[in-house]
Design an enzyme around this catalytic site. Structure first.
Site, PDB file in Angstrom:
ATOM      1  N   CYS A 105      -1.306  10.803   1.535  1.00  0.00           N
ATOM      2  CA  CYS A 105      -1.457  10.858   0.077  1.00  0.00           C
ATOM      3  C   CYS A 105      -2.898  10.772  -0.414  1.00  0.00           C
ATOM      4  O   CYS A 105      -3.376  11.658  -1.110  1.00  0.00           O
ATOM      5  CB  CYS A 105      -0.636   9.746  -0.574  1.00  0.00           C
ATOM      6  SG  CYS A 105       1.142   9.944  -0.387  1.00  0.00           S
ATOM      7  N   PHE A 120      -5.082  -4.229  -2.112  1.00  0.00           N
ATOM      8  CA  PHE A 120      -6.086  -3.209  -1.794  1.00  0.00           C
ATOM      9  C   PHE A 120      -7.502  -3.777  -1.800  1.00  0.00           C
ATOM     10  O   PHE A 120      -8.447  -3.113  -2.205  1.00  0.00           O
ATOM     11  CB  PHE A 120      -5.966  -2.024  -2.756  1.00  0.00           C
ATOM     12  CG  PHE A 120      -4.795  -1.124  -2.451  1.00  0.00           C
ATOM     13  CD1 PHE A 120      -4.977   0.084  -1.818  1.00  0.00           C
ATOM     14  CD2 PHE A 120      -3.496  -1.509  -2.779  1.00  0.00           C
ATOM     15  CE1 PHE A 120      -3.909   0.907  -1.507  1.00  0.00           C
ATOM     16  CE2 PHE A 120      -2.416  -0.700  -2.462  1.00  0.00           C
ATOM     17  CZ  PHE A 120      -2.616   0.507  -1.827  1.00  0.00           C
TER      18      PHE A 120
END
Length: 451
Positions: free
Chosen positions: A264, A253
């Site tokens: 999400c 990430f």
């Protein structure tokens, strides 16, 4: 390990993956859905979801007799061998973002209303869907059954690697005020050998939001760092490589992009804000994370303006732009809260003429023709067709195929030789050799660092 009779309500990403994977672990699984046509397709082994290994797993487990599909939760109750009741009921129904960002639990409540009174004594009801803190307690209230336990067992699946994540999890989280019920649910996963966190229901529910919102913060942070790199002449690739070796941070990430989206992160960040607000807690860090993400989309539009017109406020009226990738991430056909589509909407609002290409939509589903447009963006058959006559090519989704495109052919198709790579996945040297100007995020030497 003891095989259990498991009922899964909902056959979306979470439900279908949960059902197929639990069947592969030896359990007898019946999946229920209200969509009769979808159930019929699943019985024939047709999986609408673009998810690696899922279709094969569904077919394999159906053939083995461990996985079946029925219409409606009520019908699932009597679908097990010899009419025996389900021992565990997984709720894997949609919990979309409702008014004000709060999770909409009507689907959860509907299932409980339909089957609650019919559940056998001793059944464990498991909330697998992402739900707000307190939903397990609310579910127990709706059941009005002291002989049926409620457990929170949040999923941590990534679209594009859901089967891999389920069968090779970082952890299993099970929360309940009933220790025996929690242990029964944890035992379903025993063969996986994953670390298991047994806790109370509220902590388990909060854990899912805490994880997703932390990841959203990490993504917003790296996008902000990429912008700072552009302003000071640093290179985000070198910066993230350096900090990623820190084990406290890690490499995951840390890739800049056009903003985060999907089914999400947007929903869960807003839902956690609602939880915080209801607890009279001002979660400024999370609010800034969302604001940074919203700003990132406009920042991409500004980069397009600068690259095409030479000014960050230049006009895009009637400027033809090719968009490579429309899904929210590679490896899926999911368009929910896609940053690519959000940017497309802003570009269209600015007067740009758009044409897109996404490999997820080259073929239609179940014999149908592929779509000709998505959210008002006409679709081309391939990347070269999309680039024909374009004044800039935008890479918006990190599909691996975009790395290996014949960019010299793209260069011959475009009107102006500009590629704006919002994912930093294409080698800038490859683009330059093809005669294209490479514009990325936070990369030193790109053409739009200064106006």
């Amino acid at each position: 390990m003891f095989a259990r009779r498991v009922m899964v309500v909902g056959t979306g990403y979470v439900g279908l993956t949960t059902g197929a994977c639990l069947a592969s672990l030896g359990h007898e699984v019946v999946c229920a859905d209200i969509d009769a046509a979808k159930v019929e397709r699943l019985r024939r082994g047709v999986v609408d979801i673009v998810e690696p290994d899922l279709a094969e797993l569904v077919s394999e487990q159906t053939s083995a007799g461990r996985l079946s599909f029925v219409v409606g939760a009520g019908a699932a109750l009597g679908s097990f061998e010899d009419g025996r009741p389900a021992e565990v009921l997984f709720l894997c129904v949609p919990t979309p973002m409702g008014a004000g960002g709060v999770a909409d639990l009507r689907a959860v409540e509907s299932v409980i209303e339909e089957v609650g009174a019919e559940l056998a004594a001793g059944t464990v009801v498991v909330n697998k869907s992402t739900v707000p803190v307190g939903t397990a307690a609310r579910t127990a209230e709706l059941l009005e059954r002291t002989d049926v336990a409620v457990v929170s067992n949040p999923e941590f699946l990534r679209e594009g690697s859901a089967v891999k994540d389920f069968l090779g999890p970082d952890r299993i989280v099970v929360g309940s005020d009933n220790q025996d019920a929690a242990e029964r649910v944890a035992a379903l996963y025993a063969r996986l050998g994953a670390p298991t966190v047994l806790t109370d229901a509220a902590s388990a529910e909060l854990m899912k939001y805490a994880a997703n919102c932390f990841l959203a913060m990490k993504l917003s942070y790296v996008n902000a760092m990429a912008e700072l790199c552009e302003r000071v002449g640093a290179d985000i690739s070198d910066v993230t490589e350096g900090i990623g070796y820190d084990r406290r941070i890690g490499q995951a990430f840390l890739s800049p992009g056009p903003g985060w989206g999907g089914s999400c992160l947007p929903k869960d960040t807003h839902a956690l804000l609602q939880v915080a607000d209801s607890a009279d807690f001002e979660f400024r860090l999370l609010r800034a994370t969302i604001d940074t993400n919203t700003r990132q989309r406009q920042r991409i539009v500004d980069k397009v303006r600068l690259a095409v017109t030479g000014k960050r406020t230049g006009s895009l009226s009637r400027v033809r732009l090719a968009l490579l990738g429309l899904t929210f991430k590679a490896g899926t056909d999911d368009l929910r809260d896609s940053p690519a589509l959000a940017i497309a909407a802003l570009l269209r609002q600015a007067g740009a003429e758009l044409v897109g290409f996404d490999p997820a939509f080259v073929e239609g589903k179940d014999g149908a023709a592929p779509p000709t447009e998505i959210d008002g963006v006409p679709l081309a058959a391939d990347a070269v067709s999309a680039a024909q006559g374009a004044e800039a090519v935008l890479v918006l989704t990190e599909w691996p195929m975009f790395r290996t495109l014949d960019w010299s052919v793209i260069a011959s198709a475009v009107k102006r030789p500009i590629v704006i790579d919002t994912r930093n996945i294409v080698d800038p040297a490859t683009l330059r050799r093809a005669g294209l100007t490479a514009v990325g995020l936070g990369r030193r030497g790109d053409g739009d660092i200064a106006e």
